[in-house]
Design a protein around this motif. Structure first.
Motif, PDB file in Angstrom:
ATOM      1  N   PRO A  24       0.823  -1.208   0.000  1.00  0.00           N
ATOM      2  CA  PRO A  24       0.000   0.000   0.000  1.00  0.00           C
ATOM      3  C   PRO A  24       0.862   1.265   0.000  1.00  0.00           C
ATOM      4  N   VAL A  25       0.462   2.213  -0.833  1.00  0.00           N
ATOM      5  CA  VAL A  25       1.126   3.522  -0.887  1.00  0.00           C
ATOM      6  C   VAL A  25       0.041   4.589  -0.828  1.00  0.00           C
ATOM      7  N   MET A  26       0.188   5.526   0.108  1.00  0.00           N
ATOM      8  CA  MET A  26      -0.711   6.681   0.140  1.00  0.00           C
ATOM      9  C   MET A  26       0.058   7.888  -0.370  1.00  0.00           C
ATOM     10  N   GLY A  27      -0.591   8.690  -1.194  1.00  0.00           N
ATOM     11  CA  GLY A  27       0.063   9.879  -1.715  1.00  0.00           C
ATOM     12  C   GLY A  27      -0.951  10.868  -2.243  1.00  0.00           C
ATOM     13  N   PRO A  28      -0.498  12.082  -2.600  1.00  0.00           N
ATOM     14  CA  PRO A  28      -1.415  13.089  -3.123  1.00  0.00           C
ATOM     15  C   PRO A  28      -1.937  12.696  -4.502  1.00  0.00           C
ATOM     16  N   ASP A  30      -5.119  13.614  -7.554  1.00  0.00           N
ATOM     17  CA  ASP A  30      -6.106  14.589  -8.004  1.00  0.00           C
ATOM     18  C   ASP A  30      -7.490  14.200  -7.480  1.00  0.00           C
ATOM     19  N   ARG A  31      -8.211  15.190  -6.912  1.00  0.00           N
ATOM     20  CA  ARG A  31      -9.591  14.917  -6.496  1.00  0.00           C
ATOM     21  C   ARG A  31     -10.450  14.954  -7.736  1.00  0.00           C
ATOM     22  N   ARG A  32     -10.972  13.803  -8.112  1.00  0.00           N
ATOM     23  CA  ARG A  32     -11.666  13.772  -9.402  1.00  0.00           C
ATOM     24  C   ARG A  32     -12.861  14.710  -9.461  1.00  0.00           C
ATOM     25  N   VAL A  33     -13.546  14.912  -8.321  1.00  0.00           N
ATOM     26  CA  VAL A  33     -14.708  15.808  -8.347  1.00  0.00           C
ATOM     27  C   VAL A  33     -14.299  17.275  -8.390  1.00  0.00           C
ATOM     28  N   GLN A  34     -13.063  17.575  -8.011  1.00  0.00           N
ATOM     29  CA  GLN A  34     -12.583  18.955  -8.032  1.00  0.00           C
ATOM     30  C   GLN A  34     -11.201  18.968  -8.676  1.00  0.00           C
ATOM     31  N   PRO A  35     -11.149  18.917 -10.014  1.00  0.00           N
ATOM     32  CA  PRO A  35      -9.843  18.879 -10.669  1.00  0.00           C
ATOM     33  C   PRO A  35      -8.984  20.064 -10.226  1.00  0.00           C
ATOM     34  N   GLY A  36      -7.701  19.819 -10.073  1.00  0.00           N
ATOM     35  CA  GLY A  36      -6.800  20.876  -9.618  1.00  0.00           C
ATOM     36  C   GLY A  36      -6.559  20.826  -8.122  1.00  0.00           C
ATOM     37  N   PHE A  37      -7.425  20.152  -7.370  1.00  0.00           N
ATOM     38  CA  PHE A  37      -7.217  19.963  -5.931  1.00  0.00           C
ATOM     39  C   PHE A  37      -6.726  18.541  -5.717  1.00  0.00           C
ATOM     40  N   ALA A  46       1.026   4.590 -10.510  1.00  0.00           N
ATOM     41  CA  ALA A  46       1.910   5.760 -10.424  1.00  0.00           C
ATOM     42  C   ALA A  46       1.303   6.956 -11.147  1.00  0.00           C
ATOM     43  N   ASP A  47       0.435   6.707 -12.140  1.00  0.00           N
ATOM     44  CA  ASP A  47      -0.194   7.814 -12.878  1.00  0.00           C
ATOM     45  C   ASP A  47      -1.028   8.705 -11.965  1.00  0.00           C
ATOM     46  N   GLU A  48      -1.533   8.123 -10.875  1.00  0.00           N
ATOM     47  CA  GLU A  48      -2.433   8.893  -9.999  1.00  0.00           C
ATOM     48  C   GLU A  48      -1.664   9.872  -9.107  1.00  0.00           C
ATOM     49  N   LEU A  49      -0.375   9.619  -8.917  1.00  0.00           N
ATOM     50  CA  LEU A  49       0.401  10.426  -7.973  1.00  0.00           C
ATOM     51  C   LEU A  49       0.657  11.825  -8.531  1.00  0.00           C
ATOM     52  N   VAL A  50       0.354  12.847  -7.707  1.00  0.00           N
ATOM     53  CA  VAL A  50       0.658  14.237  -8.072  1.00  0.00           C
ATOM     54  C   VAL A  50       1.751  14.715  -7.122  1.00  0.00           C
ATOM     55  N   LEU A  51       2.972  14.855  -7.640  1.00  0.00           N
ATOM     56  CA  LEU A  51       4.074  15.219  -6.747  1.00  0.00           C
ATOM     57  C   LEU A  51       4.235  16.730  -6.619  1.00  0.00           C
ATOM     58  N   GLU A  52       3.746  17.481  -7.600  1.00  0.00           N
ATOM     59  CA  GLU A  52       3.912  18.933  -7.514  1.00  0.00           C
ATOM     60  C   GLU A  52       2.551  19.555  -7.249  1.00  0.00           C
ATOM     61  N   TYR A  53       2.343  19.994  -6.027  1.00  0.00           N
ATOM     62  CA  TYR A  53       1.052  20.549  -5.620  1.00  0.00           C
ATOM     63  C   TYR A  53       1.300  21.564  -4.509  1.00  0.00           C
ATOM     64  N   THR A  54       0.296  22.406  -4.260  1.00  0.00           N
ATOM     65  CA  THR A  54       0.474  23.428  -3.216  1.00  0.00           C
ATOM     66  C   THR A  54       0.138  22.875  -1.838  1.00  0.00           C
ATOM     67  N   THR A  55      -1.048  22.321  -1.705  1.00  0.00           N
ATOM     68  CA  THR A  55      -1.420  21.787  -0.396  1.00  0.00           C
ATOM     69  C   THR A  55      -2.598  20.832  -0.559  1.00  0.00           C
TER      70      THR A  55
END
Ligand code: SF4
Ligand code: SF4
Length: 347
Positions: A24-28, A30-37, A46-55
């Protein structure tokens, strides 16, 4: 330790893919209902992981301290039985920003204080942590809280650079994670780009608290600021969002949830909030902080006075989540600076 290596974007993708395939890996993600968050979630590729994000709205402490956590199951048989709910699977937490690494470390200290809490350290012991550097927004004030370059508790730490990522190897577990990965030694140019990234981040941090942690603690301890707390409370809804989004809040409530037949159930702990009216309600019906301004004042005293005095640093990472989440637009930096300004105006 602290070797510095280079990982290309392609190698990073493969590395993350391998970690996810192994456990199991937890990581940031994209919130599908709110793209960009983005939000911390269990990843399936690995495609789901967003490494560059603000918060994220909810901090990564939820990997170790879920909002709702069953502690044990019970059956009211003869004799009654109790079975502990124990999660034993090791996991990896990826994409943790420096301020959130500091937040996790603060919770390590808080839960270790006697009488020590057992669930948090057990969950921490199951996890490997990979940090990543960030680009702050106008709510962040991590520089003022001395958390903007934290590496606390991280096994690996990533900084984006032109050729991919500069990878700091901070522990043996981090070294082990990289064992089958495609990394190479970083060059001086990679290191200077990582330093430039950190400088750029520092230049973007405009919000700050106008007093040192010690001076701020002294102000809170010695100044009677009831009028200001009443003003802030006049806007506050007591919704508790500032607590539920905070990486350093660690209070919880415990309840027994019975099944419909009343033959057994679960003891469950859930996140609690000192801003809710019933938080300080005790047996006999007395409420130590029944009035809203007392709860608002308590939040500042707790973070910047009591826990500062107990642990030697303010229990605020400067992540800005409480300000972003507050529907009443109560900003922790603005309120703190108003406290400081009013106190100084009196001296
Ligand atoms: S999030 Fe804002 S409105 Fe809600 S309890 Fe906190 S300060 Fe009050
Ligand atoms: S008090 Fe606000 S800014 Fe400080 S750590 Fe908590 S959420 Fe972040």
């Amino acid at each position: 330790m602290a070797a510095e290596l280079l990982m290309t974007p392609y190698a990073m993708d493969r590395f993350m893919g391998r970690l996810i395939a192994e456990g199991p890996v937890m990581g940031p993600r994209d919130r599908r209902v709110q793209p960009g968050f983005v939000k911390f979630e269990w990843l399936s590729s690995a495609d789901e992981l967003v490494l560059e994000y603000t918060t994220t709205t909810i901090p990564p402490k939820k990997a170790f301290f879920p909002p709702r956590q069953p502690l044990f199951e019970f059956e009211l048989s003869e004799p009654p039985t109790i079975t502990a709910v124990q999660e034993a699977t090791p996991f990896t937490l990826v994409g943790v920003h420096p301020c959130d690494l500091a937040g996790l470390s603060m919770l390590d200290d808080a839960y270790a204080r006697e009488p020590a809490e057992a669930c948090w350290p057990a969950a921490r012991a199951r996890a490997r942590v990979i940090g990543v550097d960030c680009l702050p927004d106008e709510y962040c004030f991590c520089f003022a809280m001395n958390t903007c370059n934290s590496r606390e508790g991280a096994d690996l730490f990533l900084t984006p650079i032109a050729r991919g990522y500069l990878v700091e190897v901070l522990t043996e577990a981090g070294e082990e994670m990289l064992r089958l990965s495609d990394v190479e030694d970083a060059e001086d140019e990679d290191r200077s780009q990582a330093q430039a990234f950190r400088r750029d981040k520092g230049n973007r941090l405009s919000a700050s608290i106008d007093a040192s942690p010690e001076e701020f603690a002294e102000i809170l301890e010695t100044q009677e600021l009831g009028e200001l707390w009443r003003e802030i409370a006049g806007r506050c809804y007591s919704c508790g969002s500032c607590n539920t989004t905070c990486p350093t809040c660690f209070c919880f409530d415990i309840n027994d949830e019975f099944d419909l037949g009343l033959t057994g159930g679960q003891r469950v702990r859930t996140w609690d909030s000192c801003q809710l009216q019933e938080f300080a309600l005790v047996a006999g019906g007395h409420n130590f902080r029944r009035i809203r301004w007392q709860r608002v004042r308590h939040r500042w005293h707790r973070k910047f006075l009591y826990l500062y005095r107990t642990f030697g640093r303010p229990y605020c990472t400067g992540c800005g989540r409480c300000s972003r989440a507050c529907t009443a637009d109560i900003n922790i930096v603005d309120v703190s600076n108003e406290v400081i300004a009013r106190a100084r105006g009196r001296v």
